[in-house]
Write a protein that holds these residues in place. Sequence first.
Motif, PDB file in Angstrom:
ATOM      1  N   ALA A 116      35.762  23.187  32.333  1.00  0.00           N
ATOM      2  CA  ALA A 116      34.372  22.742  32.374  1.00  0.00           C
ATOM      3  C   ALA A 116      33.510  23.856  32.962  1.00  0.00           C
ATOM      4  CB  ALA A 116      34.256  21.468  33.227  1.00  0.00           C
ATOM      5  N   PRO A 117      32.260  23.963  32.544  1.00  0.00           N
ATOM      6  CA  PRO A 117      31.390  25.028  33.056  1.00  0.00           C
ATOM      7  C   PRO A 117      31.344  25.085  34.586  1.00  0.00           C
ATOM      8  CG  PRO A 117      30.311  23.901  31.252  1.00  0.00           C
ATOM      9  CD  PRO A 117      31.578  23.136  31.556  1.00  0.00           C
ATOM     10  N   GLU A 118      31.363  23.940  35.217  1.00  0.00           N
ATOM     11  CA  GLU A 118      31.292  23.923  36.687  1.00  0.00           C
ATOM     12  C   GLU A 118      32.589  24.385  37.360  1.00  0.00           C
ATOM     13  OE1 GLU A 118      32.157  19.690  35.251  1.00  0.00           O
ATOM     14  OE2 GLU A 118      30.752  21.261  34.702  1.00  0.00           O
ATOM     15  N   ASP A 119      33.672  24.508  36.585  1.00  0.00           N
ATOM     16  CA  ASP A 119      34.951  24.935  37.152  1.00  0.00           C
ATOM     17  C   ASP A 119      35.277  26.405  36.876  1.00  0.00           C
ATOM     18  OD1 ASP A 119      35.467  22.400  38.165  1.00  0.00           O
ATOM     19  OD2 ASP A 119      36.363  21.724  36.280  1.00  0.00           O
ATOM     20  N   VAL A 120      34.369  27.132  36.239  1.00  0.00           N
ATOM     21  CA  VAL A 120      34.593  28.541  35.951  1.00  0.00           C
ATOM     22  C   VAL A 120      34.498  29.343  37.246  1.00  0.00           C
ATOM     23  CG1 VAL A 120      33.731  30.566  34.704  1.00  0.00           C
ATOM     24  CG2 VAL A 120      33.708  28.333  33.597  1.00  0.00           C
ATOM     25  N   ALA A 121      35.532  30.139  37.498  1.00  0.00           N
ATOM     26  CA  ALA A 121      35.568  30.989  38.688  1.00  0.00           C
ATOM     27  C   ALA A 121      35.096  32.402  38.328  1.00  0.00           C
ATOM     28  CB  ALA A 121      36.980  31.032  39.259  1.00  0.00           C
ATOM     29  N   GLU A 122      34.781  33.182  39.319  1.00  0.00           N
ATOM     30  CA  GLU A 122      34.310  34.560  39.098  1.00  0.00           C
ATOM     31  C   GLU A 122      35.299  35.393  38.308  1.00  0.00           C
ATOM     32  OE1 GLU A 122      32.664  37.204  42.083  1.00  0.00           O
ATOM     33  OE2 GLU A 122      31.740  35.431  43.014  1.00  0.00           O
ATOM     34  N   GLU A 123      36.591  35.190  38.552  1.00  0.00           N
ATOM     35  CA  GLU A 123      37.602  36.017  37.879  1.00  0.00           C
ATOM     36  C   GLU A 123      37.889  35.561  36.449  1.00  0.00           C
ATOM     37  OE1 GLU A 123      39.824  32.808  40.174  1.00  0.00           O
ATOM     38  OE2 GLU A 123      38.198  34.161  40.640  1.00  0.00           O
ATOM     39  N   ASP A 124      37.312  34.456  36.007  1.00  0.00           N
ATOM     40  CA  ASP A 124      37.509  33.963  34.651  1.00  0.00           C
ATOM     41  C   ASP A 124      36.654  34.765  33.662  1.00  0.00           C
ATOM     42  OD1 ASP A 124      39.259  31.988  35.516  1.00  0.00           O
ATOM     43  OD2 ASP A 124      37.673  30.502  35.734  1.00  0.00           O
ATOM     44  N   PRO A 125      37.214  35.026  32.461  1.00  0.00           N
ATOM     45  CA  PRO A 125      36.414  35.745  31.472  1.00  0.00           C
ATOM     46  C   PRO A 125      35.261  34.874  30.983  1.00  0.00           C
ATOM     47  CG  PRO A 125      38.523  35.064  30.561  1.00  0.00           C
ATOM     48  CD  PRO A 125      38.531  34.703  32.006  1.00  0.00           C
ATOM     49  N   PRO A 142      45.199  42.654  21.739  1.00  0.00           N
ATOM     50  CA  PRO A 142      45.993  41.689  22.499  1.00  0.00           C
ATOM     51  C   PRO A 142      45.095  40.546  22.957  1.00  0.00           C
ATOM     52  CG  PRO A 142      46.288  43.914  23.363  1.00  0.00           C
ATOM     53  CD  PRO A 142      45.174  43.968  22.374  1.00  0.00           C
ATOM     54  N   GLY A 143      45.675  39.364  23.021  1.00  0.00           N
ATOM     55  CA  GLY A 143      44.907  38.200  23.455  1.00  0.00           C
ATOM     56  C   GLY A 143      45.239  37.835  24.885  1.00  0.00           C
ATOM     57  N   THR A 144      45.171  36.561  25.143  1.00  0.00           N
ATOM     58  CA  THR A 144      45.498  36.074  26.472  1.00  0.00           C
ATOM     59  C   THR A 144      47.003  35.838  26.602  1.00  0.00           C
ATOM     60  OG1 THR A 144      43.334  35.022  26.561  1.00  0.00           O
ATOM     61  CG2 THR A 144      44.932  34.304  28.179  1.00  0.00           C
ATOM     62  N   TRP A 145      47.627  35.281  25.549  1.00  0.00           N
ATOM     63  CA  TRP A 145      49.063  34.959  25.599  1.00  0.00           C
ATOM     64  C   TRP A 145      49.891  35.704  24.572  1.00  0.00           C
ATOM     65  CZ3 TRP A 145      50.251  32.963  29.975  1.00  0.00           C
ATOM     66  CH2 TRP A 145      49.264  32.262  30.680  1.00  0.00           C
ATOM     67  N   TRP A 146      49.259  36.241  23.550  1.00  0.00           N
ATOM     68  CA  TRP A 146      49.991  36.903  22.471  1.00  0.00           C
ATOM     69  C   TRP A 146      49.583  38.375  22.395  1.00  0.00           C
ATOM     70  CZ3 TRP A 146      53.685  34.019  20.195  1.00  0.00           C
ATOM     71  CH2 TRP A 146      53.569  32.626  20.264  1.00  0.00           C
ATOM     72  N   SER A 147      50.545  39.241  22.055  1.00  0.00           N
ATOM     73  CA  SER A 147      50.255  40.661  21.842  1.00  0.00           C
ATOM     74  C   SER A 147      49.460  40.809  20.541  1.00  0.00           C
ATOM     75  CB  SER A 147      51.559  41.457  21.744  1.00  0.00           C
ATOM     76  OG  SER A 147      52.232  41.151  20.525  1.00  0.00           O
ATOM     77  N   ALA A 148      48.923  41.988  20.320  1.00  0.00           N
ATOM     78  CA  ALA A 148      48.168  42.236  19.091  1.00  0.00           C
ATOM     79  C   ALA A 148      49.059  42.068  17.862  1.00  0.00           C
ATOM     80  CB  ALA A 148      47.560  43.635  19.123  1.00  0.00           C
ATOM     81  N   PRO A 170      42.683  30.196  33.681  1.00  0.00           N
ATOM     82  CA  PRO A 170      41.674  29.800  34.666  1.00  0.00           C
ATOM     83  C   PRO A 170      42.215  28.738  35.616  1.00  0.00           C
ATOM     84  CG  PRO A 170      40.722  29.892  32.481  1.00  0.00           C
ATOM     85  CD  PRO A 170      42.202  30.043  32.306  1.00  0.00           C
ATOM     86  N   LYS A 171      42.008  28.943  36.892  1.00  0.00           N
ATOM     87  CA  LYS A 171      42.500  28.001  37.899  1.00  0.00           C
ATOM     88  C   LYS A 171      41.865  26.630  37.761  1.00  0.00           C
ATOM     89  CE  LYS A 171      43.751  31.473  41.201  1.00  0.00           C
ATOM     90  NZ  LYS A 171      43.163  32.558  41.886  1.00  0.00           N
ATOM     91  N   GLY A 172      40.641  26.580  37.274  1.00  0.00           N
ATOM     92  CA  GLY A 172      39.933  25.306  37.161  1.00  0.00           C
ATOM     93  C   GLY A 172      40.229  24.521  35.895  1.00  0.00           C
ATOM     94  N   ALA A 173      41.089  25.054  35.014  1.00  0.00           N
ATOM     95  CA  ALA A 173      41.411  24.348  33.768  1.00  0.00           C
ATOM     96  C   ALA A 173      42.180  23.071  34.081  1.00  0.00           C
ATOM     97  CB  ALA A 173      42.223  25.254  32.858  1.00  0.00           C
TER      98      ALA A 173
END
Length: 176
Positions: free
Chosen positions: A166-175, A29-35, A152-155
Amino acid sequence: MAMTEARSPIIRNDLATARENSWERLSAPGTWWSASERLAIADEARRAQHCALCRERKEALSPYTADGAHDCSGVLPDNVVEVIHRISTDSGRLRKAWFDENMASGLTDAAYVEIIGVVSTLIALDTFDRALGLPQRSLPTARPGEPTRHRPKGARKTLAWVATLAPEDVAEEDPD
């Protein structure tokens, strides 16, 4: 010994591992689509290579002058098939208006991005195998699980038609 005989080409260990990992990811499974949806996307990307409408569009001065139906499996919605086929066969001539039409048809930018990931992975894997004289592999079996649906909230929409992170917008909960 020729490549067509029983002997397989030698592939560097790191490339062989990356290749197998990519095949495995297609079946997950991905982020938006099933396997199973991801594998249907991959199957449709292969079908696009033999689609009469795609061939007509590719040969036309403008792909927007050819209308018709794609030669497809019928598993995925038409708007998803359109995206898969165009990305697979004529991505260099996509326009923002085409993208906007697909977003208006109910496709989300996040689902679109994952389609691009699946299609480009499959094309790279198939091209690699073809370059080595290997037969086209069968698609793997879908693994269980649900898409993460994590956005991601920072997208933000800054660089492309879709939101990017952007790298500076990556949050802890982001993969990673």
